[in-house]
Design a protein around this motif. Structure first.
Motif, PDB file in Angstrom:
ATOM      1  N   PHE A  62      55.866  31.135  37.956  1.00  0.00           N
ATOM      2  CA  PHE A  62      54.634  31.225  38.736  1.00  0.00           C
ATOM      3  C   PHE A  62      53.426  31.325  37.807  1.00  0.00           C
ATOM      4  CE2 PHE A  62      57.577  32.869  41.980  1.00  0.00           C
ATOM      5  CZ  PHE A  62      57.107  32.229  43.123  1.00  0.00           C
ATOM      6  N   SER A  63      52.278  30.910  38.315  1.00  0.00           N
ATOM      7  CA  SER A  63      51.024  31.237  37.635  1.00  0.00           C
ATOM      8  C   SER A  63      50.768  32.728  37.818  1.00  0.00           C
ATOM      9  CB  SER A  63      49.872  30.421  38.223  1.00  0.00           C
ATOM     10  OG  SER A  63      49.738  30.675  39.620  1.00  0.00           O
ATOM     11  N   ALA A  64      49.903  33.295  36.980  1.00  0.00           N
ATOM     12  CA  ALA A  64      49.664  34.736  37.017  1.00  0.00           C
ATOM     13  C   ALA A  64      49.150  35.189  38.382  1.00  0.00           C
ATOM     14  CB  ALA A  64      48.673  35.119  35.926  1.00  0.00           C
ATOM     15  N   CYS A  65      48.336  34.369  39.022  1.00  0.00           N
ATOM     16  CA  CYS A  65      47.798  34.739  40.330  1.00  0.00           C
ATOM     17  C   CYS A  65      48.799  34.497  41.452  1.00  0.00           C
ATOM     18  CB  CYS A  65      46.522  33.953  40.607  1.00  0.00           C
ATOM     19  SG  CYS A  65      46.773  32.157  40.739  1.00  0.00           S
ATOM     20  N   GLY A  66      49.869  33.768  41.157  1.00  0.00           N
ATOM     21  CA  GLY A  66      50.890  33.496  42.165  1.00  0.00           C
ATOM     22  C   GLY A  66      50.606  32.300  43.044  1.00  0.00           C
ATOM     23  N   ALA A  67      49.481  31.607  42.829  1.00  0.00           N
ATOM     24  CA  ALA A  67      49.121  30.482  43.700  1.00  0.00           C
ATOM     25  C   ALA A  67      49.944  29.240  43.404  1.00  0.00           C
ATOM     26  CB  ALA A  67      47.638  30.156  43.550  1.00  0.00           C
TER      27      ALA A  67
END
Length: 480
Positions: A62-67
């Motif tokens: 995942f990307s750090a922001c979860g998007a």
């Protein structure tokens, strides 16, 4: 204390990778899919599974922001998915279409990298989705890579056992030769780091075929990187270690091994805290939640287990989430033999498997678990399921249920290494491995003249029928 929160049995092949975002858990598999779960109750999201790869999926993150959710595969591509909708937002192909074993996104989401079987690392600008470089990092397959917490450096590990540190312009900063005697399998930076004046110290965990986990210190003075310094060598596991990861606070290191165990260590002291032995085949992947004291472990037994470490009462948020998990009523097919399912269990299973169109038919005919276990193509037609494709999908799902319940899935040697599906016409290639004829011929037509398994050049493209394996598969089928 470590306790089991959930066991997920959704993949049809070995689990290759697990990844957490603040609210989701993703798992990938040799079955070519990625499955996504809500961490509130570990229920699978409506858009799951994600099916966009042509071959087995080796890694997801995942990307750090979860998007964003990313995945890479033997098909030579990285697919970027929307975590909210499951839609594909980009497909990035390795310039040489070499199989990709690992992918990683920088913590600031600026760069994406992927390690390939041909020894290269491909680096993309993530915002524009444009390729910045594709450079040789090793003479062997690159099977591990990850970014530093500052997003300004990354490490790569290869099957020869070397660890190399690079800046984002692909300039080699440091090489640790033979870090793992028989090959590196995984690399993981701790998210936390120490700052002392003009010195920054990062920590890196590595594991390999030598059955060891190593914890390294990576100091950086005035922006100049020093050599890796070995802090601990962790030896509690008795077989190759396939995956390692730090907890979000950097206090724990967790690893999974071919010996079927999961080891949890104190990262600072290098001491073993817990050993988990509930998987019955190789543990291929471990992942830790960024916000909860949770560990996800995946295995060749096709299951994913989610564990809680420590006392839940110490975290109010963890206490609330654990209470939600305890109150959740697991569906019947997660708890009992499927022949004992109720009609409602069968209907819930149909919905989970994407067979919603059959719910009405099954309801009208009062199909419970016992009836489901006796269903065949003829009786399915008698129920009024006119679509041949729908009947075939239903029967495949039922056969998968029976195989999972009895543990009688086909042996690994019957599965094509490229597709991870049972072979029909096995042939032996010059590398000594057996493949499904159509799959290896397609591989060779794509101008791949290297072995899908070893990445070494094939001396000839001649394929020899493996008649003994075909006879063994025939005997196995007749015994089922």
């Amino acid at each position: 204390m470590v306790s089991l929160l959930a066991t997920l049995h959704r993949h049809a092949d070995e689990v290759s990778c697990c990844a957490f975002s603040p609210s989701l858990l993703a798992t990938s598999s040799g079955d070519k899919t990625i499955r996504v779960y809500d961490t509130d109750d570990f229920s699978e999201l409506p858009y799951s599974p994600l099916s966009g790869h042509g071959y087995g999926v080796h890694c997801c993150c995942f990307s750090a922001c979860g998007a964003h959710l990313l995945s890479c595969s033997t098909d030579g591509s990285v697919v970027v998915w929307s975590s909210g909708t499951g839609e594909v937002t980009a497909t990035l192909e390795h310039p040489g279409r070499s199989p990709l074993r690992v992918c990683a996104l920088a913590p600031d989401s600026s760069l994406l990298l992927a390690g390939a079987c041909d020894g290269t690392v491909a680096l993309w600008d993530f915002c524009s989705r444009t390729l910045r470089s594709c450079s040789t990092a090793s003479e062997a397959s690159v099977v591990a890579c990850c970014f530093s917490p500052c997003s300004q450096m990354f490490v790569s590990g290869c099957t020869h056992g070397d660890i190399k540190l690079w800046d984002t312009d692909m300039k080699l900063l440091h090489a640790q030769k033979d870090a793992h005697d028989l090959g590196v399998t995984c690399l993981s930076f701790a998210r936390t780091f120490n700052v002392d004046g003009c010195c920054v110290e990062f920590r890196l965990a590595s594991c390999g075929q030598d059955s060891r986990v190593k914890v390294w210190s990576l100091p950086q003075h005035d922006g100049s990187v020093c050599a890796l310094k070995l802090l601990h060598t962790l030896t509690s596991q008795s077989a190759p270690v396939l995956s390692c990861a730090f907890s979000s606070d950097g206090e724990l290191v967790v690893s999974g091994s071919v010996d079927k165990s999961v080891a949890i260590y104190d990262a600072s002291q290098g001491t073993l805290l817990y050993t988990l032995t509930q998987h019955n085949r190789y543990v291929t992947t471990v992942a830790l939640s960024p916000i909860m004291p949770w560990v996800a472990t995946g295995s060749m037994d096709r299951s994913v287990k989610v564990w809680r470490i420590g006392d839940v009462a110490s975290s109010p948020e963890a206490e609330l989430r654990q209470a939600a998990c305890q109150e959740r009523k697991l569906p019947g097919y997660s708890r009992r033999l499927f022949s004992d399912w109720s009609e409602e269990d069968v209907q819930a299973w149909l919905r989970q498997e994407g067979l919603q169109d059959l719910v009405g038919t099954f309801t009208n005919n009062n199909i419970d678990g016992a009836e489901l276990s006796r269903l065949n193509k003829d009786t399915a037609a008698e129920l009024g399921i006119e679509s041949v494709g729908l009947r075939c999908r239903l029967m495949r799902k039922i056969e998968a249920l029976k195989a999972e319940e009895s543990g009688s899935g086909p042996p690994d040697e019957f599965l094509c290494p490229i597709t991870r599906e049972m072979m029909k016409d096995p042939v032996i290639a010059a590398d000594g491995y057996s493949y499904e004829r159509d799959s290896i011929e397609s591989w060779l037509r794509g101008k791949n003249r290297s072995s899908p398994m070893t990445n070494l050049p094939l001396q000839t493209t001649i394929l020899t029928p493996n008649r003994s394996l075909k006879m063994a598969m025939s005997r196995w089928k007749s015994s089922q």
